[in-house]
Write an enzyme that holds these catalytic residues in place. Structure first.
Site, PDB file in Angstrom:
ATOM      1  N   TYR A   1       0.846  -1.190  -0.015  1.00 11.10           N
ATOM      2  CA  TYR A   1      -0.001   0.082  -0.234  1.00 11.10           C
ATOM      3  C   TYR A   1       0.856   1.048   0.131  1.00 11.10           C
ATOM      4  O   TYR A   1       0.323   2.416  -0.135  1.00 11.10           O
ATOM      5  CB  TYR A   1      -1.164   0.117   1.141  1.00 11.10           C
TER       6      TYR A   1
ATOM      7  N   HIS B   1       0.678 -11.829   1.977  1.00 17.65           N
ATOM      8  CA  HIS B   1      -0.451 -10.882   1.270  1.00 17.65           C
ATOM      9  C   HIS B   1      -1.085 -11.769   0.120  1.00 17.65           C
ATOM     10  O   HIS B   1      -2.272 -11.891   0.022  1.00 17.65           O
ATOM     11  CB  HIS B   1       0.248  -9.826   0.520  1.00 17.65           C
TER      12      HIS B   1
END
Length: 276
Positions: free
Chosen positions: A47, A105
């Site tokens: 992010y 992730h």
């Protein structure tokens, strides 16, 4: 706030997702969220906002041990050595000495799962993460990851909302005391809120359609929701879901929509495994 207990972890049932939030906007939203009672923050190395999330946490004045912080290691960095370096970089950017939950992730078919899970366990043993888990793992890989991990996995973060059936993953999670953490819990294009079953429930309870959908999430056993917003006013709306309950009929009517199997996250960079 209600929490989900998963293999020794107590995860606040509602958190702030920070995907796409950046810089000052991100820091302010994190600080505002913590000021009104949020105690769960979700970020990721990918992010590129861990610095901002950490700044917001410090600006809020909230006690570190009162906030559950999750970050994630990108799928290209889950080999031994790389995973540790990614975690250390995340902690440096966050300004923390540990996170409460560290997730892989996405799985990576080019890196042996056994090696990634071993590295994840080593990070936990080194005290950089209190708990470990995965994200976007379908049932077959989740079963294997659970079997391979020395420490219990406490979460599998997946896309989940009333338009997407995740019953297979949820069943496996529940059987192994793993929390299912819903990202994109409100879907995205607004169409979900116009559904009659959502509208009717909102009218009956005096709540917004978004509150009905989030209540549907947290009322399910072992489910945590991490909605993202760019509006501080929406933060207060999203957390105001713990003073009512949906009926069994309302829950069933909303759950019946999942057969549409609409998906937001089309991760063409990731392995082609069915996340359901």
């Amino acid at each position: 706030m209600h929490s989900v207990n998963a293999n020794g972890a107590s995860i606040p049932a509602l958190g702030l997702g920070t995907w796409t939030l950046e810089d000052e906007e991100c820091s302010q939203l994190v600080s505002d969220a913590l000021a009104i009672g949020y105690r769960h923050l979700d970020t990721a190395r990918m992010y590129h906002n861990e610095v901002a999330v950490g700044a917001g946490l410090r600006a809020s004045g909230a006690a570190r041990d009162a906030v559950f912080v999750t970050t994630k290691v990108w799928w290209t960095d889950i080999a031994p050595g790389d995973l540790q370096r990614s975690t250390e970089a995340s902690l440096k950017d966050l300004g923390l000495d540990h996170v409460d939950l560290l997730l892989i992730h996405w799985p990576n078919p080019n890196i042996p799962l056994e090696a990634s899970i071993k590295a994840l366990n080593e990070v936990k043993r080194d005290g950089l993460a209190r708990h470990i888990g995965v994200a976007n793992f379908p049932t077959g890989l989740l079963s294997k990851a659970i079997e391979l991990s020395e420490a219990p996995l406490v979460a599998n973060q997946v896309e989940y909302h009333p338009y997407l059936d995740q019953s297979k993953v949820m069943g496996l999670c529940r059987a192994n005391e793993v929390a299912l953490v819903s990202y994109c819990p409100l879907f995205r294009d607004g169409g979900l809120f116009a559904e009659r079953v959502i509208q009717d429930a909102a009218a009956r309870h005096g709540k917004t359609p978004g509150q009905i959908v989030l209540r549907w999430h947290v009322q399910q056993e072992g489910v945590v929701a991490i909605p993202r917003t760019t509006k501080s006013a929406r933060l207060a709306e999203n957390i105001d879901i713990f003073d009512f309950a949906l009926s069994a009929e309302e829950m069933a009517a909303i759950s019946a929509m999942t057969g549409q199997n609409k998906r937001i996250c089309d991760a063409d960079f990731a392995p082609e495994w069915d996340a359901a």
